[in-house]
Design an enzyme around this catalytic site. Structure first.
Site, PDB file in Angstrom:
ATOM      1  N   ASP A 243       1.870  14.316 -30.738  1.00 27.24           N
ATOM      2  CA  ASP A 243       1.694  13.688 -32.040  1.00 27.24           C
ATOM      3  C   ASP A 243       2.681  12.524 -32.180  1.00 27.24           C
ATOM      4  O   ASP A 243       3.033  11.901 -31.181  1.00 27.24           O
ATOM      5  CB  ASP A 243       1.879  14.760 -33.135  1.00 27.24           C
ATOM      6  CG  ASP A 243       1.035  14.487 -34.360  1.00 27.24           C
ATOM      7  OD1 ASP A 243       1.258  13.443 -34.994  1.00 27.24           O
ATOM      8  OD2 ASP A 243       0.167  15.314 -34.695  1.00 27.24           O
TER       9      ASP A 243
ATOM     10  N   HIS B 210       3.426  12.492 -39.697  1.00 29.05           N
ATOM     11  CA  HIS B 210       2.264  13.266 -39.223  1.00 29.05           C
ATOM     12  C   HIS B 210       2.670  14.355 -38.227  1.00 29.05           C
ATOM     13  O   HIS B 210       2.243  15.516 -38.337  1.00 29.05           O
ATOM     14  CB  HIS B 210       1.284  12.288 -38.581  1.00 29.05           C
ATOM     15  CG  HIS B 210      -0.068  12.829 -38.269  1.00 29.05           C
ATOM     16  ND1 HIS B 210      -0.355  13.457 -37.081  1.00 29.05           N
ATOM     17  CD2 HIS B 210      -1.216  12.815 -38.981  1.00 29.05           C
ATOM     18  CE1 HIS B 210      -1.645  13.802 -37.078  1.00 29.05           C
ATOM     19  NE2 HIS B 210      -2.184  13.422 -38.218  1.00 29.05           N
TER      20      HIS B 210
ATOM     21  N   SER C 297      -6.682  16.850 -38.847  1.00 30.85           N
ATOM     22  CA  SER C 297      -5.332  16.894 -38.273  1.00 30.85           C
ATOM     23  C   SER C 297      -4.552  18.091 -38.796  1.00 30.85           C
ATOM     24  O   SER C 297      -3.646  18.576 -38.132  1.00 30.85           O
ATOM     25  CB  SER C 297      -4.542  15.637 -38.655  1.00 30.85           C
ATOM     26  OG  SER C 297      -4.806  14.582 -37.786  1.00 30.85           O
TER      27      SER C 297
END
Ligand code: NAG
Ligand code: NAG
Ligand code: NAG
Ligand code: NAG
Ligand code: NAG
Ligand code: NAG
Ligand code: NAG
Ligand code: NAG
Length: 742
Positions: free
Chosen positions: A144, A202, A529
């Site tokens: 990520d 994220h 996600s």
């Protein structure tokens, strides 16, 4: 043409990476991924041999490209090949060299919880969470944007044992960031040096959703307050940073998968993917994931955020768990109150306590028909008087939801009501808006517009009602969740499963509201996600409870035990409020405790995919790229896709019947007996032999055959759905069936 590899979440433009329009990467644009055959005579254990062999393909001639190293990555574990910076001419020359299977310019990928553990039936000191030891001993690799630097409590190692002896990974942080929770942290972004610090958020969010430790009093803007925890709160995390603020380059993703498998991870979690319609051999996630399962590593990926349009999936290879997104029964309620006393519920994370409940003038800048003003696009409100008013905006124009709020705020607006696009229907998303705001459904938006046009002086306010638990239509499929059927392999039903992916609270590397100076910072995000790491963590729990199960067995356990009904005991709905179809939900909504005790599993060995890949019509070289050895499909008995021993069915049915076999393995008690229940897809006859399965041993395998034929009825629709269930006193082993009439 370049394709974008995207992170699969539906959010804000914090940087270009998080925006809908991905900037074209420049440095990476000349990077090619080269797959080669490795001669049998090479000693594979010696990395020098590999490097030397791979370098032999590179041009000797120097060029301006040589200012930076030619070789970007060398791959050893999950694929045979390398990534190198080349000119188009050089690439053409390499393509002709002996031993080269394929060469192509890399793509770029896009990135596609206080409450979700309880919603999934996981409770501290009880049941399966305790029984699986909260994932202790299992290593989850997360590819990520990196990880929060500096002691975020979600990544504390309280209660986490030291990593298992097999662990070979490294930590590139100098400080105290790594510990028994965060056992590895590496940066694979080409051209970037330094530790894998998460500057986007994220990566911290997804990692903590999979395996964040318990953190009391976690909230964002005071919302969703409670004890945050990942699905496998005592599992280890290994972080592989593959995304720069600009993009996630395919060659970096492949290098990280290669390293993660070598390091010894058990689970890989990838909340990113290429655009739909990519063949498996040309998709590094699919290729790398095959190498992962060859090494016993389970791979969980997001399905993509391109819904609700059909056939919009990413990451649809059958050796990957493809995860769609659904709601939880929690809303962060912000209700629009209109002058006619109508109240329309919406959502927001930012809920200022001091917002007055007095009605303010309500204005719709788009009422004149100006499309930009309808969207509250930047600059479109400049010549309008919105000062001190509640401004009504529509989603769309490829403008982030939060950016619209910023535009309203900059123009002096007091608040924003944001209306969904029709396609997104009832899926509303709680965002950390910059002003008092609420995101309402399409139908609520229509009512508000009708009200605005019904009166000369419309007024409204927003009533902030905080965190509300108990929405009984949950889980419902989120509008953005990508849908099947799969184009890359129509004979495999995808997505596989849905899990929580709407308004998920998880770790964030910095404060979203500047109100806290603690390190315990969190934010609320939505997207596949977010659903992918839920399943990654759940796979870790199952792996912890059943260390010997193969990736295919874990996947089967998750799929055949999935829930079929929402909290109202009704079928799942989608954003339209109608029942969600099989291409939205796959096998259903994950039920972790049941997944740990499935009774039977549909197992597969990595080599079982070879006849399947030959059957897809791939060339020998294309199959070789995926399976890491020289393949001659002429020597294989190719099978139809639907013949793969998969826990679900996706059948193409013409006028003649088709028949497939399946092998089930008994992972329940030794003496168990299963009978059959079939929910017939309309217009289809399903007959199964035998109709009873009697097991006398654990791990015993039995085969059954299932025949699909048309009944007399003429179907009104091209697709119909049903299910096949094996039932014992203790277990229901359910396989969804999709039939396409051809
Ligand atoms: C790539 O970078 C070069 C030099 O910085 C620049 O001239 C060129 O326009 C860039 N190309 C793209 C597609 O952005
Ligand atoms: C970490 O420590 C090494 C060795 O002391 C040093 O070379 C490197 O620059 C340090 N990295 C960071 C990010 O501080
Ligand atoms: C969150 O909950 C805890 C425990 O109930 C409480 O002490 C704390 O004040 C709450 N925080 C917020 C911001 O509501
Ligand atoms: C994918 O391919 C199918 C046909 O194979 C086509 O109908 C569809 O539009 C394509 N989707 C995308 C997003 O390119
Ligand atoms: C998707 O396919 C289904 C048939 O399975 C059809 O009913 C539906 O209208 C399609 N949806 C879209 C958005 O194309
Ligand atoms: C809407 O905004 C776009 C992008 O800023 C601009 O190109 C276009 O001219 C605008 N349209 C109108 C009607 O103002
Ligand atoms: C937080 O603080 C930073 C720097 O002071 C500022 O730029 C930002 O706008 C603040 N954010 C919020 C939500 O107040
Ligand atoms: C395919 O079969 C032929 C004949 O048995 C054999 O010579 C050849 O080595 C096989 N090829 C592969 C790739 O297994």
């Amino acid at each position: 043409m370049k394709m974008a590899m995207v992170l699969f979440f539906t959010l804000l433009c914090l940087s270009s990476l998080l925006c809908p329009a991905i900037s074209q990467p420049n440095l990476s644009s000349r990077t090619y991924i080269v797959h080669v055959n490795v001669p049998d005579t090479m000693v594979l254990s010696d990395s020098k041999n590999f490097d030397k062999y791979y370098r032999s393909f590179l041009p000797l001639r120097t060029s301006s490209l040589d200012l930076q190293p030619r070789m970007v990555h060398t791959y050893r574990k999950v694929v045979r090949g390398f990534a190198a910076r080349l000119s188009p001419m050089e690439a053409k020359a390499i393509e002709k060299m002996q031993g080269v299977l394929s060469i192509r310019q890399q793509n770029v990928f896009s990135l596609h919880t206080t409450h979700s553990p309880n919603f999934l039936g996981l409770h501290q000191n009880l049941g399966f969470w305790e029984g699986s030891n909260y994932g202790k001993g299992v290593i989850i690799g997360v590819l990520d944007t990196g990880i929060a630097d500096g002691d975020h409590p979600s990544f504390s190692d309280e209660g986490v044992p030291p990593p298992p002896a097999k662990w070979k990974g490294v930590c590139e942080f100098n400080g105290t960031t790594c510990n028994n929770k965060l056992i590895g942290a590496r940066n694979f972004v080409a051209g970037q040096s330094g530790p894998p610090v998460d500057v986007e958020g994220h990566g911290s969010h997804t990692a903590s959703t999979a395996a964040g430790n318990f953190v009391k009093g976690a909230n964002a803007f005071g919302m969703a307050n409670g004890t945050a925890a990942g699905m496998a709160p005592l599992a280890h995390l290994a972080i592989y940073k593959v995304c720069s603020p600009e993009d996630c380059a395919e060659s970096d993703v492949l290098a990280a998968m290669d390293a993660a498998v070598e390091d010894g991870v058990d689970i890989l979690s990838l909340s990113l993917g290429l655009e739909p319609n990519t063949s498996f051999y040309a998709d590094s996630v699919a290729v790398g994931a095959y190498g992962a399962i060859q090494n016993g590593v389970f791979v969980s990926c997001s399905a993509g955020n391109s819904g609700p349009v059909n056939s919009t999936l990413s990451n649809e290879a059958p050796w990957i768990l493809t995860v769609g997104a659904s709601t939880v029964d929690r809303s962060l309620k912000a209700t629009a109150l209109l002058g006619n006393k109508d109240e329309l519920d919406g959502e927001s994370v930012f809920q200022p306590r001091d917002f007055p409940q007095t009605l303010l003038p309500l204005v719709f800048p788009g009422s004149s028909g100006d499309q930009n003003a309808t969207w509250c696009a930047e600059g479109s409100l400049d010549n309008m008087d919105v000062k001190g008013k509640v401004v009504f905006c529509e989603r769309g124009g490829d403008i982030a939801r939060i950016t619209k709020g910023q535009t309203v705020k900059d123009a002096g607006g007091a608040a924003m009501i944001l209306m969904n696009e029709e396609a997104n229907g009832d899926t509303t998303i709680a965002d950390s808006h910059v002003l008092p705001a609420t995101h309402v459904s399409f139908s609520a938006g229509v009512s508000i517009k009708n009200y605005i046009s019904s009166t000369s002086s419309p007024v409204a306010t927003i009533l902030f009602k905080g965190t509300v638990i108990g929405g009984d239509s949950a889980p419902a499929v989120a509008s953005f969740s990508s849908r099947g059927p799969s184009n890359a392999s129509p004979g495999i039903l995808k997505p596989d499963i849905i899990g929580p992916g709407v308004s998920i609270l998880a770790a964030w590397p910095f404060s979203v509201d500047n109100t806290t100076n603690t390190k315990a910072t969190f934010d609320i995000l939505s997207g596949t996600s977010m659903s992918c790491p839920h399943l990654s963590g759940i796979a870790a729990l199952i792996k912890s409870a059943h260390p010997t199960w193969s990736p295919a067995a874990i996947k089967s356990a998750i799929m055949t035990t999935a829930d079929q009904l929402n909290l109202k005991n009704a079928p799942f709905i989608d954003q339209t409020g109608s029942p969600a179809d099989i291409f939205a939900v796959g096998a259903g909504h994950v039920n972790p405790s049941k997944a740990s005790d499935p009774g039977l599993v549909y197992d597969n060995q990595p080599s079982d995919y070879i006849p399947y890949l030959c059957g897809l019509g791939y060339t020998d070289d294309q199959v070789g790229i995926i399976v890491n050895r020289i393949i001659s499909c002429a020597n294989e008995t190719g099978i139809q896709e639907a013949e793969l021993n998969y826990p679900s069915f996706s059948i193409a049915l013409g006028s003649s019947a088709v028949e497939y076999s399946r092998v089930v393995t008994n992972v329940g008690s030794a003496d168990s007996s299963y009978t059959l229940k079939i929910v017939f897809p309309p217009g289809v006859i399903v007959s199964v032999t035998p109709s009873r399965l009697e097991f006398s041993e654990v791990n015993q395998q039995l085969t059954y055959r299932v025949k699909f034929s048309r009944s007399g009825d003429v179907s009104q629709t091209p697709f119909v759905q049903g299910s096949l269930q094996w039932m014992s006193a203790k277990h229901v082993v359910r396989s969804p069936i999709s039939v396409k009439f051809t």
